[in-house]
Design an enzyme around this catalytic site. Structure first.
Site, PDB file in Angstrom:
ATOM      1  N   MET A   1       0.773  -1.238   0.000  1.00 53.78           N
ATOM      2  CA  MET A   1       0.000   0.000   0.000  1.00 53.78           C
ATOM      3  C   MET A   1       0.810   1.296   0.000  1.00 53.78           C
ATOM      4  O   MET A   1       0.258   2.360   0.251  1.00 53.78           O
ATOM      5  CB  MET A   1      -0.981  -0.009   1.185  1.00 53.78           C
ATOM      6  CG  MET A   1      -2.057  -1.077   1.084  1.00 53.78           C
ATOM      7  SD  MET A   1      -3.022  -0.998  -0.457  1.00 53.78           S
ATOM      8  CE  MET A   1      -3.998   0.474  -0.144  1.00 53.78           C
TER       9      MET A   1
ATOM     10  N   HIS B   1      -3.938  -5.771  -9.654  1.00 55.21           N
ATOM     11  CA  HIS B   1      -4.866  -4.678  -9.388  1.00 55.21           C
ATOM     12  C   HIS B   1      -6.298  -5.189  -9.562  1.00 55.21           C
ATOM     13  O   HIS B   1      -6.591  -5.890 -10.544  1.00 55.21           O
ATOM     14  CB  HIS B   1      -4.588  -3.514 -10.347  1.00 55.21           C
ATOM     15  CG  HIS B   1      -5.458  -2.341 -10.086  1.00 55.21           C
ATOM     16  ND1 HIS B   1      -5.264  -1.494  -9.010  1.00 55.21           N
ATOM     17  CD2 HIS B   1      -6.559  -1.886 -10.736  1.00 55.21           C
ATOM     18  CE1 HIS B   1      -6.204  -0.565  -9.026  1.00 55.21           C
ATOM     19  NE2 HIS B   1      -7.004  -0.779 -10.059  1.00 55.21           N
TER      20      HIS B   1
HETATM   21  C1  GRF Z   1      -5.773  -7.404  -3.904  1.00 57.38           C
HETATM   22  O1  GRF Z   1      -7.120  -7.308  -4.307  1.00 57.38           O
HETATM   23  C2  GRF Z   1      -4.894  -6.546  -4.775  1.00 57.38           C
HETATM   24  O2  GRF Z   1      -5.346  -6.444  -6.083  1.00 57.38           O
HETATM   25  C3  GRF Z   1      -5.004  -5.208  -4.099  1.00 57.38           C
HETATM   26  O3  GRF Z   1      -4.966  -5.527  -2.729  1.00 57.38           O
HETATM   27  C4  GRF Z   1      -5.546  -6.803  -2.536  1.00 57.38           C
HETATM   28  C5  GRF Z   1      -4.579  -7.604  -1.713  1.00 57.38           C
HETATM   29  O4  GRF Z   1      -5.208  -8.690  -1.089  1.00 57.38           O
HETATM   30  N1  GRF Z   1      -3.958  -4.329  -4.541  1.00 57.38           N
HETATM   31  P1  GRF Z   1      -4.412  -9.733  -0.195  1.00 57.38           P
HETATM   32  O5  GRF Z   1      -3.666  -8.957   0.882  1.00 57.38           O
HETATM   33  O6  GRF Z   1      -3.459 -10.462  -1.089  1.00 57.38           O
HETATM   34  O7  GRF Z   1      -5.446 -10.624   0.391  1.00 57.38           O
END
Ligand code: GRF
Length: 198
Positions: free
Chosen positions: A91, A110
């Site tokens: 993030m 994404h």
């Molecule tokens: C995913 O949906 C990805 O596309 C977005 O964040 C989410 C991450 O999910 N950028 P996780 O932490 O792998 O469960």
């Protein structure tokens, strides 16, 4: 650093890490997990004995030194001889120096059918736009957010009673199948990453 046949993969996480978990399930050899905050994904990496680096971001304000933070990330990648970065729910937007040094070797997932619905509200925006479908995209990341060459996509229908949460969870089912598949293709040499993407 860059090589046409990357072997050493670092996965970047900030949260739940279900995509990282899917990589483990599919036996993707993850050499390092990097997180910008303490999170479930980091705990999971420790549990399974994968080396971890927490490069904690404490400042989420306008004075955040993105350049310095990116340098710390680069040092860790160099020290661990990482060839390929797989962002999986990381993030923090990283600075240009990373994308220059690892040009073409940073992947991202994404939760939309790019180029539609870029940004961190992709699922909500697709719902709000009244779209009939959305999906997920695995792409090569560049310094421009949610941009760069698309490697694979899967679509997901938007159902009448969907909320952001239900829709995101259905998208994530597809991401968890697709991301490891793309990584496997790269590792086996079936998918060759272009050296320069910009
Ligand atoms: C995913 O949906 C990805 O596309 C977005 O964040 C989410 C991450 O999910 N950028 P996780 O932490 O792998 O469960």
């Amino acid at each position: 650093m860059n090589t046409k046949t990357p072997k050493n993969i670092a996965v970047f996480v900030s949260g739940t890490g279900s995509n990282f978990e899917a990589m483990l399930d599919k036996h993707i050899p993850v050499k390092l997990v990097v997180a910008d905050r303490p999170c479930k994904a980091l705990d999971r990496a420790k549990e399974v004995g994968i080396p971890t680096e927490l490069i904690e971001r404490k400042n989420f304000g306008v004075t955040f030194d993105r350049g310095l933070y990116t340098q710390k990330i680069l040092e860790v990648l160099r020290t661990n001889d990482i060839h390929l970065v797989a962002m999986a729910g990381f993030m923090t937007i990283l600075g240009e120096s990373l994308f220059t040094e690892y040009d073409g070797f940073i992947l991202n997932t994404h939760p939309s059918l790019l180029p539609l619905f870029k940004g961190d509200r992709a699922v909500r925006d697709a719902l709000g736009a009244g779209a009939k479908e959305t999906g997920c995209t695995i792409h090569i990341a560049t310094a421009r957010l949610d941009d760069g060459p698309i490697l694979a996509q899967r679509s997901v229908p938007i159902l009448p009673n969907d909320t952001t949460e239900t829709l995101h969870e259905r998208i994530k089912i597809e991401e968890r199948a697709l991301y490891p598949e793309v990584l496997k293709n790269i590792l086996s040499g079936n998918l060759v990453l272009p050296h320069r993407v910009v």
